[in-house]
Design an enzyme around this catalytic site. Structure first.
Site, PDB file in Angstrom:
ATOM      1  NE  ARG A  35       8.704   7.539   2.816  1.00 43.07           N
ATOM      2  CZ  ARG A  35       7.923   6.732   2.134  1.00 43.07           C
ATOM      3  NH1 ARG A  35       8.220   5.475   1.999  1.00 43.07           N
ATOM      4  NH2 ARG A  35       6.841   7.203   1.581  1.00 43.07           N
ATOM      5  CG  ASP A  92       6.844  10.681   2.643  1.00 44.61           C
ATOM      6  OD1 ASP A  92       7.179  10.768   1.454  1.00 44.61           O
ATOM      7  OD2 ASP A  92       6.650   9.598   3.225  1.00 44.61           O
ATOM      8  CG  ASN A 155       0.062  -1.720   0.885  1.00 43.85           C
ATOM      9  OD1 ASN A 155      -0.843  -2.454   0.503  1.00 43.85           O
ATOM     10  ND2 ASN A 155       1.309  -2.128   1.020  1.00 43.85           N
ATOM     11  CG  ASP A 227      -2.545  -7.827  -2.639  1.00 43.49           C
ATOM     12  OD1 ASP A 227      -2.854  -7.605  -3.831  1.00 43.49           O
ATOM     13  OD2 ASP A 227      -1.381  -8.059  -2.265  1.00 43.49           O
ATOM     14  CD  GLU A 278       5.339   1.698 -10.133  1.00 41.37           C
ATOM     15  OE1 GLU A 278       5.978   0.635 -10.207  1.00 41.37           O
ATOM     16  OE2 GLU A 278       5.628   2.611  -9.343  1.00 41.37           O
ATOM     17  CD  GLU A 328       8.001   6.138  -2.068  1.00 46.27           C
ATOM     18  OE1 GLU A 328       7.866   4.906  -1.975  1.00 46.27           O
ATOM     19  OE2 GLU A 328       7.201   6.951  -1.587  1.00 46.27           O
TER      20      GLU A 328
END
Ligand code: ADP
Length: 351
Positions: A35, A92, A155, A227, A278, A328
Site C-alpha cells: 500500500r 491510495d 481514525n 476513540d 461499520e 483493504e
C-alpha cells in the site's frame, strides 16, 4: 524490531517455518502488494515496481513525508529479500485521478500547481473504490449506474463521490489532514488559525502541524480520547465536551456529504465503512439525522444489527443507505494478482 529489514526477515522466516506449514519456500509467493499512500499525479492504477517506478516514488516522497518514505523502505527491503518476486505498488491516491480539474485545483496562484503539484489528491482510494463497487453490485437491478457517496470513517475519515464507478470528488486534499473532522486531525479549518497558533504559542510551523495532526479532531474538542467508543461512553455519562465532539463530527460528515452532491448531480446511495462507519449505529443515526431533508430514512432494526454488508435504509427512504465493511488488505492482494496477470499477458504479446 530494529528496522524494516529485520521485520520483513522475521515475517518471511515465520511464513516459511516448517511448523507453521504456510509456505514451503519463498518462491511460492507470486507477488507482494504494497500500500503506497501517495502516488502523486503519475499513477492512475497499480503498477509493478521497476527502476523507473522506483525513481518516481522517490520523487513523490516530499508529497507525503510521513507515509511514502516507509512505504518505499518496505518495497526496497522486500526486493532485497525476495529478488525474483515482483513487487506491486497499490496507491491510495490512484482512484481519485479521475477528479475533474474544478474539483482538484486550489484557488491559490496557479504556479504552485504547475511547478510544485500542489492540488487535491484524495486518499483512502483503495477502500472507496472497493466500497463503491460493492454498493453498485448491491443496487444492481434497482438502480443502474448509481451515484454514491462512500463514507470511510475510521481514525482517518474521508468521503468520496462516485459516479459511473469513478471518483468525481473527495473530502481529503493535498494531504490526509483536510476534509471532515477526524480522531486527532482537525479536518478543514481556516488557514489563518495556523498563523494565529504559531504566534500565540511561539511555535514553528512543524509544531503547529503537529497540533493539527495529532492533538485536534474529536480528541482536541473532547479532551477525552480519539476513540469513538470512549466518547460514546463519556457522553452517555453526561460529559459535555464528549457530546460536543460527537455532534461536531456528525455534522461535519453530513456537511461533507451535502457538499459532494454537485459533483455527481444528485445522490442514489450512501455507503458507510471503516471502524466507525461499520460499527457505530449511533453515529450513522446522528449523521443521517442531518440528511433527513434529502429524504434519508434509516431502518432502525437493520441499522442496529451487526451483520456485515447490508442495506440500513427504510423502504420509504429516497436514498439507499448501506453498510459495506472494507477490507483493504484483501483489495491490495486482489489488485496485485490482477496487475501481475496483466503484466504476464503483456509479456506474452511482446513475443
Ligand atoms: P484506521 O483508520 O486506523 O484504519 P479503523 O477503520 O480501524 O481505523 O477505525 C478505528 C476507529 O473506529 C476507532 O477510533 C474507534 O473509534 C472506531 N470504532 C471501532 N469500533 C467502534 C464501535 N463499536 N463504536 C464506535 N466506534 C468504533
Amino acid at each position: 524490531m530494529a528496522d524494516h529489514l529485520e521485520a520483513v526477515r522475521a515475517l518471511l522466516s515465520f511464513l516459511t517455518n516448517k511448523e507453521q506449514n504456510i509456505l514451503k519456500d519463498i518462491n511460492e509467493i507470486a507477488g507482494v502488494g504494497h500500500r503506497v499512500v501517495h502516488g502523486g499525479e503519475h499513477f492512475h492504477q497499480s503498477v509493478v515496481v521497476n527502476q523507473a517506478v522506483r525513481e518516481i516514488l522517490e520523487a513523490t516522497k516530499k508529497l507525503a513525508p510521513l507515509h511514502n518514505p516507509p512505504n518505499l523502505m518496505g518495497i526496497d527491503v522486500c526486493t532485497e529479500l525476495m529478488v525474483s518476486v515482483p513487487q506491486v505498488a497499490v496507491f491510495d491516491t490512484a482512484f481519485h485521478q479521475t477528479l475533474p480539474p474544478r474539483a482538484f485545483i486550489y484557488a491559490i496562484p496557479y504556479r504552485y500547481y504547475a511547478d510544485d503539484h500542489v492540488r487535491r489528491y484524495g486518499f483512502h482510494g483503495i477502500s472507496h473504490r472497493y466500497v463503491a463497487s460493492r454498493a453498485a453490485k448491491i443496487l444492481r437491478g434497482k438502480i443502474d449506474n448509481p451515484r454514491i457517496i462512500t463514507c470511510h470513517l475510521g481514525n482517518g475519515s474521508s468521503l468520496c463521490a462516485v459516479a459511473q464507478g469513478q471518483s468525481r470528488d473527495t473530502s481529503m486534499g493535498f494531504t490526509p489532514l483536510s476534509g471532515v473532522v477526524m480522531g486527532t486531525r482537525s479536518g478543514d479549518i481556516d488557514p489563518t488559525v495556523v498563523s494565529f497558533i504559531a504566534e500565540k504559542e511561539q511555535y514553528s510551523l512543524t509544531e503547529v502541524m503537529d497540533v493539527l495532526n495529532r492533538q485536534s479532531g474529536v480528541l482536541g474538542i473532547s479532551g477525552v480520547s480519539p476513540d469513538f467508543r470512549d466518547l460514546e461512553k463519556e457522553a452517555a455519562q453526561g460529559h459535555e465536551r464528549a457530546r460536543l465532539a460527537l455532534d461536531v463530527f456528525a455534522y461535519s460528515v453530513a456537511r461533507g456529504v451535502a457538499s459532494l452532491i454537485p459533483a455527481i448531480d444528485g445522490l442514489d446511495a450512501l455507503a458507510f465503512t471503516a471502524g466507525i462507519g461499520e460499527n457505530s449505529p449511533k453515529m450513522r443515526r446522528r449523521i443521517c439525522s442531518f440528511l433527513a431533508w434529502l429524504g434519508v430514512v434509516l431502518n432502525e432494526d437493520t441499522n442496529s444489527e451487526n451483520t456485515g454488508e447490508r442495506e440500513i435504509s427504510a423502504r420509504e427512504s429516497k436514498i439507499t443507505v448501506l453498510v459495506v465493511p472494507t477490507d483493504e488488505e484483501k483489495i491490495i492482494a486482489q489488485e496485485t494478482m490482477e496487475v501481475l496477470q496483466q503484466d504476464k499477458r503483456a509479456e506474452k504479446n511482446r513475443f
